[in-house]
Design a protein around this motif. Structure first.
Motif, PDB file in Angstrom:
ATOM      1  N   THR A 185       0.868  -1.175   0.000  1.00  0.00           N
ATOM      2  CA  THR A 185       0.000   0.000   0.000  1.00  0.00           C
ATOM      3  C   THR A 185       0.901   1.220   0.000  1.00  0.00           C
ATOM      4  O   THR A 185       1.587   1.507   0.989  1.00  0.00           O
ATOM      5  N   LEU A 186       0.924   1.914  -1.115  1.00  0.00           N
ATOM      6  CA  LEU A 186       1.900   2.981  -1.309  1.00  0.00           C
ATOM      7  C   LEU A 186       1.721   4.132  -0.322  1.00  0.00           C
ATOM      8  O   LEU A 186       2.698   4.692   0.175  1.00  0.00           O
ATOM      9  N   SER A 187       0.500   4.484  -0.046  1.00  0.00           N
ATOM     10  CA  SER A 187       0.238   5.667   0.779  1.00  0.00           C
ATOM     11  C   SER A 187       0.675   5.497   2.223  1.00  0.00           C
ATOM     12  O   SER A 187       0.938   6.481   2.920  1.00  0.00           O
ATOM     13  N   THR A 188       0.765   4.237   2.680  1.00  0.00           N
ATOM     14  CA  THR A 188       1.111   3.995   4.089  1.00  0.00           C
ATOM     15  C   THR A 188       2.375   3.159   4.260  1.00  0.00           C
ATOM     16  O   THR A 188       2.749   2.821   5.383  1.00  0.00           O
ATOM     17  N   ALA A 189       3.048   2.797   3.159  1.00  0.00           N
ATOM     18  CA  ALA A 189       4.248   1.944   3.211  1.00  0.00           C
ATOM     19  C   ALA A 189       3.974   0.644   3.964  1.00  0.00           C
ATOM     20  O   ALA A 189       4.754   0.213   4.812  1.00  0.00           O
ATOM     21  N   THR A 190       2.843   0.031   3.633  1.00  0.00           N
ATOM     22  CA  THR A 190       2.454  -1.235   4.267  1.00  0.00           C
ATOM     23  C   THR A 190       2.702  -2.389   3.309  1.00  0.00           C
ATOM     24  O   THR A 190       2.170  -2.405   2.193  1.00  0.00           O
ATOM     25  N   LEU A 191       3.504  -3.348   3.728  1.00  0.00           N
ATOM     26  CA  LEU A 191       3.770  -4.539   2.928  1.00  0.00           C
ATOM     27  C   LEU A 191       2.716  -5.610   3.209  1.00  0.00           C
ATOM     28  O   LEU A 191       2.244  -5.738   4.341  1.00  0.00           O
ATOM     29  N   HIS A 192       2.380  -6.367   2.194  1.00  0.00           N
ATOM     30  CA  HIS A 192       1.412  -7.460   2.329  1.00  0.00           C
ATOM     31  C   HIS A 192       2.123  -8.758   1.999  1.00  0.00           C
ATOM     32  O   HIS A 192       2.591  -8.967   0.876  1.00  0.00           O
ATOM     33  N   ILE A 193       2.192  -9.636   2.979  1.00  0.00           N
ATOM     34  CA  ILE A 193       3.004 -10.835   2.898  1.00  0.00           C
ATOM     35  C   ILE A 193       2.142 -12.069   3.120  1.00  0.00           C
ATOM     36  O   ILE A 193       1.182 -12.035   3.893  1.00  0.00           O
ATOM     37  N   GLY A 194       2.447 -13.149   2.409  1.00  0.00           N
ATOM     38  CA  GLY A 194       1.677 -14.382   2.571  1.00  0.00           C
ATOM     39  C   GLY A 194       2.319 -15.521   1.802  1.00  0.00           C
ATOM     40  O   GLY A 194       3.274 -15.336   1.044  1.00  0.00           O
TER      41      GLY A 194
END
Length: 447
Positions: free
Chosen positions: A134-143
């Motif tokens: 998520t670019l706006s919050t620098a959140t990585l999504h991992i799975g």
């Protein structure tokens, strides 16, 4: 010192790992994620092109205090060794006396860099698959899988150093006003190897980059510390003299006997290597912008994948870090300004080295076997030695200086136009180092 932040680097390759060391030394918490296993625990795959380190890469390492450490695992290479089809062998020095690039095994270098990063306090998370950000919050999504359940990992900054097929860039591409292009060359490569002599010495000169130029295909070899050479066969996928024609042992052996006869004694495992190692592809990728606000930035191949024919993929990526570091020193905690100035500075230079790398395939595969070309290089070196303030060959500008790639490209084209006129002079072969030729170059430079 910047205000400490929690930063994720996606990609544990050379650029991502060195960037992590820089960021950690600035006081940040740095986590490096990679979907692959720890390279220190796996055998390399047989699809490597040895790396060459030049001035730009050494500067980045020197600035962080790692130059001497990395030089221990490199071999200086000061010339091309050109193997012609008729068995003739010639050499062509890269620069002035004492100037050399360094041959480095990609696997050995990457393993050492990860060790050094861990010693600096960087944390690595291997076998962790980042699917999105998520670019706006620098959140990585991992799975575990792209369509499975994901875990969110929150950071202050995310750097995409995950290569030409970057997942971080893939998300950025879905934004408006994002330019992107990708082009595969019709030429691929396959890794071969020259083993060491029984006593551990090299079978051929270890301080040369060996090239067997054959027009639209070529073989090259770079030395390793253990006495071996990593060889790379570049050739078209289809058509005359292509991978598609080398379907069986007989065709392969006949092909090498015809085009690379002097390799018979030094590549004993030709058939095994050729059919065991995969064909690999060469891709060029450009994009812009490289950043999103003050949250996400691309670096290295994620921002500018280039072909390997100038030996500058790693050097250009390391220079990205040099420029990013300069912007951090200049703008402190203003990350939006840091990111903006970084991408504005680097984009034209990344485009320039991409162009230079693409062009250099023809120089290596064809022109190094051309006597006229070799004479031109000889004249350039002779004139440069006499007038170092007036002339520096393009290769030296790119490899033995830190001049911006875009400037080196522009000046190189200007100098090449001059040399085209010089090479048309009557009897240039006999008078190449005469006062007449010297004055001709000086006059053309004035124009």
């Amino acid at each position: 010192m910047q205000t400490p932040q929690k930063i994720a680097v996606v990609g544990s390759g050379l650029v991502g790992t060195l960037l992590a060391i820089y960021l950690k030394k600035k006081g940040h918490t740095v986590h490096v994620f990679d979907r692959s296993p720890d390279i220190r625990t796996v055998e390399f795959s047989g699809r490597s092109i040895n790396l060459v380190m030049s001035n730009r890469g050494w500067k980045t390492l020197r600035d962080i205090g790692l130059e001497d450490e990395i030089k221990k695992i490199g071999i200086p290479v000061d010339k091309r060794g050109i193997h012609l089809q008729d068995g003739t062998y010639t050499t062509q020095h890269y620069g002035k006396e004492g100037e050399a690039i360094y041959s480095l095994s990609r696997g050995i270098l990457n393993r050492r860099m990860i060790d050094l990063a861990e010693e600096a306090g960087v944390e690595f998370f291997f076998n962790h698959k980042i699917w999105d950000v998520t670019l706006s919050t620098a959140t990585l999504h991992i799975g575990e899988s792209e369509r499975g359940e994901w875990t969110d990992l929150q950071y202050d900054k995310v750097f995409g150093a995950d290569g030409a097929f970057s997942r971080i860039r893939h998300r950025m591409q879905r934004q408006s006003m994002f330019d992107y292009s990708q082009e595969f060359m019709k030429i691929g490569y396959k890794e071969l190897h020259i083993p060491a002599n029984p006593d551990g010495t090299h079978k051929i000169d270890k301080n040369s980059l060996h090239i067997w130029p054959r027009g639209n295909f070529m073989l090259m070899a770079l030395s390793n510390l253990d006495g071996s050479f990593t060889c790379t066969l570049f050739m078209p996928f289809e058509g005359e003299n292509s991978f598609e024609q080398l379907k069986d042992e007989k065709a392969l052996v006949e092909f090498f006997a015809n085009y690379f006869p002097d390799t018979k004694e030094v590549i004993p495992d030709l058939v095994e290597d050729f059919f065991k190692n995969p064909k690999s592809y060469l891709v060029m990728m450009k994009c812009f912008p490289w950043t999103h606000n003050d949250k996400v930035a691309l670096i290295g191949d994620s921002a500018h994948a280039i072909v390997p024919f100038y030996g500058h993929g790693m050097n250009a990526g390391f220079e990205d870090i040099t420029i990013l570091n300069e912007m951090i020193e200049k703008f402190g905690d203003d990350w939006e300004k840091i990111f903006r100035e970084y991408e504005i500075s680097r984009k034209p230079n990344a485009d320039a080295i991409a162009e230079l790398s693409f062009r250099n395939f023809m120089e290596m595969s064809s022109r190094t076997a051309d006597q006229k070309f070799l004479l031109q290089k000889k004249i350039e070196k002779w004139f440069s030695d006499k007038h170092p303030g007036k002339w520096k060959p393009l290769y030296s500008r790119v490899t033995f200086s830190n001049q911006p790639y875009s400037e080196a490209l522009a000046i190189g084209e200007f100098q090449n136009n001059i040399m085209e006129k010089v090479m048309q002079m009557p009897n240039i072969e006999e008078k190449w180092n005469s006062q007449e030729v010297e004055q001709k170059i000086i006059d053309l430079l004035k124009k």
